[in-house]
Design an enzyme around this catalytic site. Structure first.
Site: not given
Ligand code: SIN
Length: 483
Positions: A384, A253, A178
């Site tokens: 981030e 990840e 996906k």
């Protein structure tokens, strides 16, 4: 318009091109202008269940192939990707925004993963273990985990799939992918090339559509034995928990908050070069981006001046134009987050050395930015940014640099610059991250393990370690054979 050669507007399931059951589609736009590039199906749970069924049917024959037969197909795919690099790179730039040279580099990087894992496919070794019992033998073999569900992000629309798919196929797994809704064309192009080089039906399946229902089916369907995801820590934790509730293996990840440390004894030009690639590749939209640039007091001003000069020289524009080094950000939410981090830093005392605002090109273009006087109290130190902002933090001692660098819940990549060998070893050992660049600002390669610790996830991609993530270990005890 060469990129249209590989643009597909249907999903690839069981070796066929299909639409959504509902007939619904989603528009894919070019972040440069917002222009619609095309449409892809909005699939849901039912189509995902059929893709999983196809991958399950394909699994026994795929795992039973000789390793060399699987390797040959992987090599054919690597060759096809390289042959089509220009067209695939252009398609990637148009849907994602990064400069053409980076996009072509991403395709070449993906091909390198398929080549590497074609080679590794033939080296899935087991063990014989000295038996603790007379007349018995202890054997360990490795087996593919089965059907894998992969959910991939928009920042590397090609290589994040290539990394997962190459290892999975080499191990003998089949996959349902996906891709991110912003960048599905690069994923469907991989499917088209798999089809072209002759992968059997059902081995590789790519479904576009609503993330929620597709992820629900991938996590809950018992035929899926592993979930691999690249994306935010928040989504990764939720997916991981749901996959574990069904005892599926997971590889995650997730986000990063990379420190980039420049010591007084560093080669400053090399450090600026490293900071540029680490911070501004893909307009700062990578998980391994330098998010906090820590500079020792003795070189702080000199480094800041050199970095700001290099950043001001960056050419911003449509990634398909010659010489452009910075494209647009992926969407307005990315612009707003970048702006919010700059505003918070300025309110708490940071000053702008370069950039600092939306770019005159309009839309989602943003000026590459350098901020001086950043501190640990600012948002930019904790989150981030995922945008083109380089905040500079000042430190005095090595111990302070280590404490600042490790003061984050993330642990993906880190970088430092020094010419002192003893310090290089101490730093490499003291930094709590999965990947360390020593006088290097970019460490990604198919031959080394990519992955993080802490909130940056689990599992590794690339290298011999990456293959293990798609293999189960089986122990067999042989007795009763008169040995
Ligand atoms: C990322 O995952 O954002 C970076 C990938 C890479 O460095 O190849």
């Amino acid at each position: 318009m060469i990129s249209d050669a590989w643009r597909r507007e249907d999903c690839y399931v069981d070796g066929a091109w299909i639409g959504a059951d509902s007939g619904e589609t989603m528009a894919v736009t070019n972040p440069v202008s917002g222009a619609v590039l095309g449409h892809v199906p909005r699939c849901g749970r039912a189509e995902t269940a059929r893709a999983i069924a196809a991958a399950s049917r394909a699994f026994p024959a795929w795992r039973a192939l000789l390793a060399k037969e699987r390797a040959d197909l992987l090599l054919a795919l690597a060759d096809a990707l390289l042959q089509e690099k220009a067209a695939l790179g252009e398609l990637l730039t148009r849907e994602q925004g990064k400069p053409r040279a980076e996009a072509e580099g991403e395709i070449a990087g993906g091909a390198a993963f398929f080549r590497w894992f074609a080679e590794e496919a033939r080296r899935v070794y087991g063990d014989t273990i000295p038996s603790p019992w007379a007349g018995k033998r202890v054997l360990v073999t490795k087996e593919p985990v089965g059907v894998v569900g992969a959910i991939t992000p928009w920042n590397f629309p090609h290589s994040m799939i290539a990394r997962k798919l190459s290892a999975a196929l080499a191990a003998g797994c089949t996959m349902v992918i996906k891709p991110a809704s912003q960048t599905p064309f690069s994923a469907l192009a991989i499917a088209a090339l798999c089809d072209k080089v002759g992968f059997p039906a059902g081995v590789v399946n790519v479904l576009t559509g609503a993330a929620g229902p597709i992820a629900d089916e991938l996590c809950e369907n018992p035929a899926v034995r592993k979930i691999t995801f690249t994306g935010s820590t928040e989504v990764g934790k939720s997916l991981g928990a749901r996959a574990l509730a069904h005892m599926k293996r997971v590889s995650m990840e997730l986000g990063g908050n990379a420190p980039f440390i420049v010591f007084d004894d560093a080669d400053l030009d090399l450090a600026v070069q490293g900071a540029m690639i680490s911070k501004f590749r893909n307009m700062g939209q990578t998980c391994v981006c330098a998010n906090r640039i820590l500079v020792q007091a003795g070189v702080y001003e000199a480094f800041a001046e050199k970095l700001a000069a290099a950043v001001r020289a960056l050419k911003v524009g449509d990634g398909l134009e010659d010489g452009v080094q910075q494209g647009p950000l992926i969407d307005m939410a990315a612009v707003q987050k970048t702006e919010a981090h700059i505003a918070d830093a300025r309110a708490k005392g940071a000053c702008v050395l370069a950039g600092g605002a939306r770019h005159a090109n309009g839309g989602t273009f943003f000026e590459p930015t350098v901020l001086a006087g950043a501190t640990a109290q600012m948002l930019i130190a904790r989150e981030e940014t995922f945008g083109p902002v380089a905040p500079l933090f000042r430190f005095e001692t090595e111990a302070e640099a280590v404490a600042l660098a490790n003061d984050t819940t993330f642990g993906l990549a880190c970088y430092f610059y020094t010419r002192d060998l003893g310090r290089a070893w101490r730093m490499m050992e003291a930094l709590e991250f999965g990947m360390v660049g020593v006088n290097e600002g970019l460490a990604s390669t198919e031959v080394a393990p990519f992955g993080g610790v802490k909130d940056s996830g689990m599992g590794r991609e690339g290298s011999k370690y990456g293959l293990e993530d798609y293999l189960n270990v089986k122990y067999a005890l042989f007795g009763g054979l008169g040995l």
